[in-house]
Scaffold this motif. Structure first.
Motif, mmCIF file in Angstrom:
data_model
loop_
_atom_site.group_PDB
_atom_site.id
_atom_site.type_symbol
_atom_site.label_atom_id
_atom_site.label_comp_id
_atom_site.label_asym_id
_atom_site.label_seq_id
_atom_site.Cartn_x
_atom_site.Cartn_y
_atom_site.Cartn_z
ATOM 1 N N VAL A 53 77.431 -59.101 34.024
ATOM 2 C CA VAL A 53 78.830 -59.155 34.469
ATOM 3 C C VAL A 53 79.771 -59.306 33.273
ATOM 4 O O VAL A 53 80.850 -58.707 33.257
ATOM 5 C CB VAL A 53 79.030 -60.306 35.476
ATOM 6 N N VAL A 54 79.359 -60.087 32.276
ATOM 7 C CA VAL A 54 80.184 -60.215 31.063
ATOM 8 C C VAL A 54 80.355 -58.848 30.411
ATOM 9 O O VAL A 54 81.454 -58.476 29.989
ATOM 10 C CB VAL A 54 79.541 -61.234 30.090
ATOM 11 N N GLY A 56 80.120 -55.934 31.915
ATOM 12 C CA GLY A 56 80.962 -55.124 32.809
ATOM 13 C C GLY A 56 82.437 -55.469 32.691
ATOM 14 O O GLY A 56 83.292 -54.581 32.636
ATOM 15 N N THR A 57 82.761 -56.762 32.659
ATOM 16 C CA THR A 57 84.171 -57.168 32.546
ATOM 17 C C THR A 57 84.749 -56.796 31.187
ATOM 18 O O THR A 57 85.924 -56.449 31.088
ATOM 19 C CB THR A 57 84.315 -58.679 32.764
ATOM 20 N N PHE A 58 83.899 -56.846 30.153
ATOM 21 C CA PHE A 58 84.373 -56.433 28.821
ATOM 22 C C PHE A 58 84.705 -54.940 28.823
ATOM 23 O O PHE A 58 85.767 -54.531 28.318
ATOM 24 C CB PHE A 58 83.294 -56.739 27.775
ATOM 25 N N LEU A 59 83.817 -54.128 29.400
ATOM 26 C CA LEU A 59 84.036 -52.677 29.419
ATOM 27 C C LEU A 59 85.216 -52.285 30.300
ATOM 28 O O LEU A 59 85.831 -51.235 30.099
ATOM 29 C CB LEU A 59 82.761 -51.963 29.899
ATOM 30 N N LEU A 60 85.548 -53.127 31.292
ATOM 31 C CA LEU A 60 86.707 -52.838 32.148
ATOM 32 C C LEU A 60 87.994 -53.427 31.566
ATOM 33 O O LEU A 60 89.018 -52.749 31.450
ATOM 34 C CB LEU A 60 86.476 -53.427 33.541
ATOM 35 N N GLY A 61 87.950 -54.717 31.217
ATOM 36 C CA GLY A 61 89.178 -55.429 30.845
ATOM 37 C C GLY A 61 89.778 -55.008 29.527
ATOM 38 O O GLY A 61 91.004 -54.805 29.424
ATOM 39 N N VAL A 62 88.941 -54.840 28.488
ATOM 40 C CA VAL A 62 89.477 -54.532 27.152
ATOM 41 C C VAL A 62 90.100 -53.131 27.092
ATOM 42 O O VAL A 62 91.231 -52.981 26.609
ATOM 43 C CB VAL A 62 88.372 -54.718 26.086
ATOM 44 N N PRO A 63 89.420 -52.070 27.556
ATOM 45 C CA PRO A 63 90.065 -50.743 27.526
ATOM 46 C C PRO A 63 91.358 -50.683 28.340
ATOM 47 O O PRO A 63 92.327 -50.030 27.926
ATOM 48 C CB PRO A 63 88.997 -49.816 28.109
ATOM 49 N N LEU A 64 91.388 -51.360 29.499
ATOM 50 C CA LEU A 64 92.611 -51.354 30.313
ATOM 51 C C LEU A 64 93.753 -52.058 29.581
ATOM 52 O O LEU A 64 94.906 -51.607 29.608
ATOM 53 C CB LEU A 64 92.344 -52.035 31.657
ATOM 54 N N ILE A 115 76.485 -57.231 40.541
ATOM 55 C CA ILE A 115 77.063 -57.035 39.198
ATOM 56 C C ILE A 115 78.358 -56.237 39.284
ATOM 57 O O ILE A 115 79.372 -56.589 38.678
ATOM 58 C CB ILE A 115 76.035 -56.333 38.277
ATOM 59 N N VAL A 116 78.334 -55.150 40.062
ATOM 60 C CA VAL A 116 79.524 -54.296 40.178
ATOM 61 C C VAL A 116 80.676 -55.070 40.828
ATOM 62 O O VAL A 116 81.816 -55.057 40.351
ATOM 63 C CB VAL A 116 79.186 -53.029 41.000
ATOM 64 N N ILE A 117 80.381 -55.771 41.919
ATOM 65 C CA ILE A 117 81.434 -56.500 42.648
ATOM 66 C C ILE A 117 82.014 -57.621 41.792
ATOM 67 O O ILE A 117 83.238 -57.795 41.713
ATOM 68 C CB ILE A 117 80.863 -57.035 43.973
ATOM 69 N N MET A 118 81.149 -58.398 41.129
ATOM 70 C CA MET A 118 81.668 -59.497 40.297
ATOM 71 C C MET A 118 82.414 -58.974 39.073
ATOM 72 O O MET A 118 83.377 -59.592 38.601
ATOM 73 C CB MET A 118 80.534 -60.435 39.890
ATOM 74 N N SER A 119 81.991 -57.813 38.547
ATOM 75 C CA SER A 119 82.714 -57.226 37.398
ATOM 76 C C SER A 119 84.130 -56.839 37.807
ATOM 77 O O SER A 119 85.089 -57.100 37.066
ATOM 78 C CB SER A 119 81.968 -55.992 36.881
ATOM 79 N N PHE A 120 84.274 -56.246 39.000
ATOM 80 C CA PHE A 120 85.613 -55.874 39.462
ATOM 81 C C PHE A 120 86.441 -57.115 39.832
ATOM 82 O O PHE A 120 87.653 -57.113 39.697
ATOM 83 C CB PHE A 120 85.511 -54.924 40.664
ATOM 84 N N PHE A 266 94.357 -46.825 37.825
ATOM 85 C CA PHE A 266 94.449 -46.914 39.283
ATOM 86 C C PHE A 266 93.092 -47.215 39.924
ATOM 87 O O PHE A 266 93.030 -47.902 40.956
ATOM 88 C CB PHE A 266 95.007 -45.598 39.842
ATOM 89 N N ILE A 267 92.002 -46.721 39.333
ATOM 90 C CA ILE A 267 90.674 -46.842 39.956
ATOM 91 C C ILE A 267 90.289 -48.304 40.230
ATOM 92 O O ILE A 267 89.918 -48.646 41.371
ATOM 93 C CB ILE A 267 89.601 -46.137 39.091
ATOM 94 N N PRO A 268 90.342 -49.226 39.230
ATOM 95 C CA PRO A 268 89.957 -50.616 39.563
ATOM 96 C C PRO A 268 90.884 -51.277 40.575
ATOM 97 O O PRO A 268 90.433 -52.099 41.387
ATOM 98 C CB PRO A 268 90.015 -51.330 38.204
ATOM 99 N N ILE A 269 92.177 -50.914 40.550
ATOM 100 C CA ILE A 269 93.109 -51.491 41.538
ATOM 101 C C ILE A 269 92.744 -51.014 42.934
ATOM 102 O O ILE A 269 92.739 -51.776 43.902
ATOM 103 C CB ILE A 269 94.562 -51.099 41.195
ATOM 104 N N PHE A 270 92.399 -49.725 43.035
ATOM 105 C CA PHE A 270 92.059 -49.160 44.338
ATOM 106 C C PHE A 270 90.765 -49.763 44.878
ATOM 107 O O PHE A 270 90.694 -50.184 46.037
ATOM 108 C CB PHE A 270 91.923 -47.632 44.212
ATOM 109 N N LEU A 271 89.727 -49.833 44.013
ATOM 110 C CA LEU A 271 88.410 -50.290 44.475
ATOM 111 C C LEU A 271 88.369 -51.790 44.738
ATOM 112 O O LEU A 271 87.672 -52.249 45.650
ATOM 113 C CB LEU A 271 87.339 -49.916 43.434
ATOM 114 N N ALA A 272 89.107 -52.572 43.933
ATOM 115 C CA ALA A 272 88.997 -54.036 44.034
ATOM 116 C C ALA A 272 90.156 -54.681 44.781
ATOM 117 O O ALA A 272 90.140 -55.894 44.983
ATOM 118 C CB ALA A 272 88.894 -54.645 42.630
#
Length: 516
Positions: A53-54, A56-64, A115-120, A266-272
């Motif tokens: 999850v760490v 996953g959150t790094f790959l999502l949060g930092v690029p955004l 993992i996917v749900i907690m990452s989002f 938009f993708i993480p906002i839509f999915l989560a």
């Protein structure tokens, strides 16, 4: 004054040290059973989930954060605050929503789904810390990199990312604590972790000592992470000049790049957020008027009263200690403030055990005294069997929020105000309530909202410490979803999400003011 300080220090630190007392009298039989069966699974699953999850959150949060800090594209201003909206959804509610409609989505392995749900659910922590760090990087460094003909990607890897490491690591630290302490999500997917192991050892094997020993392992992991974070901060300390309106130096994207950037945001906002919120609203629509029956309003009112009362208690304790620290600098106060700050890092499952363990001592003391005086047993547990245990647990965990908020605001108040008040004959107490309280009331209000919402969402500690037949909206959601009755759980789940949006609105309003 020192007596009261020592008393408060004892109230907040004794439960933590009581864990070590129980380690001196281990439940050998249960311990050997755990060691030979599931203990290694608990540890491996906890570390695997946390690491995944760490990542996953790094790959999502930092690029955004990088996109919204250094580039201009359509709807960027909206995405900047909307990317925080997924943190309004507790991860266990996301799990319930997607699991109920799993036939309409890709059916994943339970580990991968968790993992996917907690990452989002947790990437906003990393996004928020990263974005704040990126905005404080001097544009002159980026211009220098461009003069030296470095590409944007190389500038990010060579300059921006190293300078932002402490902030990013702080966000990842919060993610670690959330994952290790999570109970609702992993229990729903039947994944054995240390958090679920505490409950199974306690309620399944009937061994409180064994549960404390499992909790101690989790506690050691949390301590290691906090120590590692402090060590990392000392090694990676940078000093930069704050640059207001740093986003004005960003590059304007056009054509396909601009559309791609908007879609990525938009993708993480839509999915989560948007999709699960739509599912909850659809469920409530299908329920009709039954969604808001008497039980819904009773449990909602009870949760609101409990959360508001506990938030006021945390606010008062935090303000009281901040005032004492403002006027009285000694080692005891420093120890007190540090011990209270540490309480926020304790997962709810561990908190429940140490609070129950501590209050049971007072229950035994009261029962024995009552029996000695009245020659009969007192029928109930007045400390561990009532809402007092919940107030105790919440104050241990959330007082640090009001303390940090009060201290941060008080540092901006000139000491001359205090001395002027004292010269006019006011006492320290009167000065605190007449001078300091009105000045920092906005910060205290923000702290109150944050604590209130955290208590509303708190599941593990509330579930263990609640009195018999006492439900909150978080427990109601968990119970209904565990019985696979998600449609009936949708009204209370939606209420938790709507309340969780309030801190997002506050953060969205605070960020522009910080830039100014």
């Amino acid at each position: 004054m020192n007596f009261f300080l020592f008393l408060i220090l004892a109230i907040f630190t004794f439960p933590i040290f009581s864990i070590f007392i129980y380690l001196l009298i281990p439940d050998i039989q249960v311990w050997y059973h755990l060691k030979s069966t599931v203990l290694s699974t608990y540890v491996i699953n906890t570390l695997f989930l946390t690491t995944s999850v760490v990542t996953g959150t790094f790959l999502l949060g930092v690029p955004l954060a990088w996109l919204t800090s250094f580039y201009h594209f359509p709807f960027k201003k909206t995405f900047e605050w909307a990317l925080l909206l997924p943190c309004a959804f507790p991860s266990y509610i996301l799990a319930y929503v997607y699991y109920y409609h799993k036939d309409k989505f890709i059916e994943l392995n339970p580990y991968l789904a968790a993992i996917v749900i907690m990452s989002f659910a947790f990437y906003p922590y990393v996004y928020l810390f990263s974005k704040q760090a990126f905005q404080e990087i001097s544009p002159s460094l980026i211009h220098a990199a461009k003069v030296l003909k470095n590409s944007n990607l190389k500038t990010f890897w060579k300059i921006i990312l190293p300078l932002s490491q402490p902030a990013i690591f702080s966000g990842l630290l919060l993610v670690c604590m959330e994952v290790m302490g999570d109970f609702g999500t992993v229990d729903f997917f039947s994944i054995d972790t240390l958090a679920t192991g505490i409950y199974r050892t306690w309620f399944g094997l009937g061994s409180l000592n064994g549960a404390i020993q499992v909790a101690f392992i989790l506690f050691i992991f949390i301590i290691c992470i906090v120590v590692l974070e402090n060590h990392f901060r000392k090694k990676k300390r940078f000093y930069q000049q704050h640059i207001p309106h740093a986003q004005e130096t960003g590059k304007k994207l056009a054509g396909f790049s601009a559309i791609a950037a908007s879609v990525i945001c938009f993708i993480p906002i839509f999915l989560a957020f948007i999709l699960p919120l739509s599912i909850l609203l659809s469920n409530i629509y299908s329920l009709g008027a039954k969604a808001f029956d008497e039980d819904f309003f009773t449990i909602s009112a009870r949760s609101f009263i409990l959360a508001a009362s506990a938030a006021f208690l945390c606010l008062f304790i935090g303000f009281f200690i901040a005032i004492i620290r403002q006027f009285n600098h000694n080692s005891l106060i420093n120890i007190l403030s540090k011990s209270i700050s540490f309480g926020y890092a304790i997962p709810g499952s561990i908190l429940a055990i140490i609070v129950l363990n501590t209050l049971s001592i007072f229950d035994n003391l009261f029962s024995n005294t009552y029996l000695y005086i009245f020659k009969e047993e007192y029928p109930t547990l007045i400390f561990s069997g009532t809402v007092l245990s919940l107030f105790y647990a919440y104050s241990m965990k959330f007082t640090s929020v009001s303390l940090q908020s009060s201290q941060a605001s008080m540092t901006k108040i000139s000491p001359s105000l205090f001395w002027a008040s004292r010269l006019l004959g006011s006492t320290t107490c009167k000065t605190s309530f007449k001078i300091y309280l009105p000045i920092i009331k906005k910060s205290l209000f923000v702290a109150f909202i944050l604590i209130f919402v955290d208590i509303i969402k708190e599941l593990p500690a509330t579930m263990v410490l609640r009195p018999f037949n006492f439900e909150t909206i978080a427990i109601k959601t968990y119970n209904l979803a565990s019985d696979e009755r998600l449609i009936e759980a949708s009204p209370v789940a939606l209420l938790i999400v709507l309340l969780g949006i309030i801190p997002v609105i506050i953060l969205a309003n605070i960020q522009p003011k910080n830039k100014e």
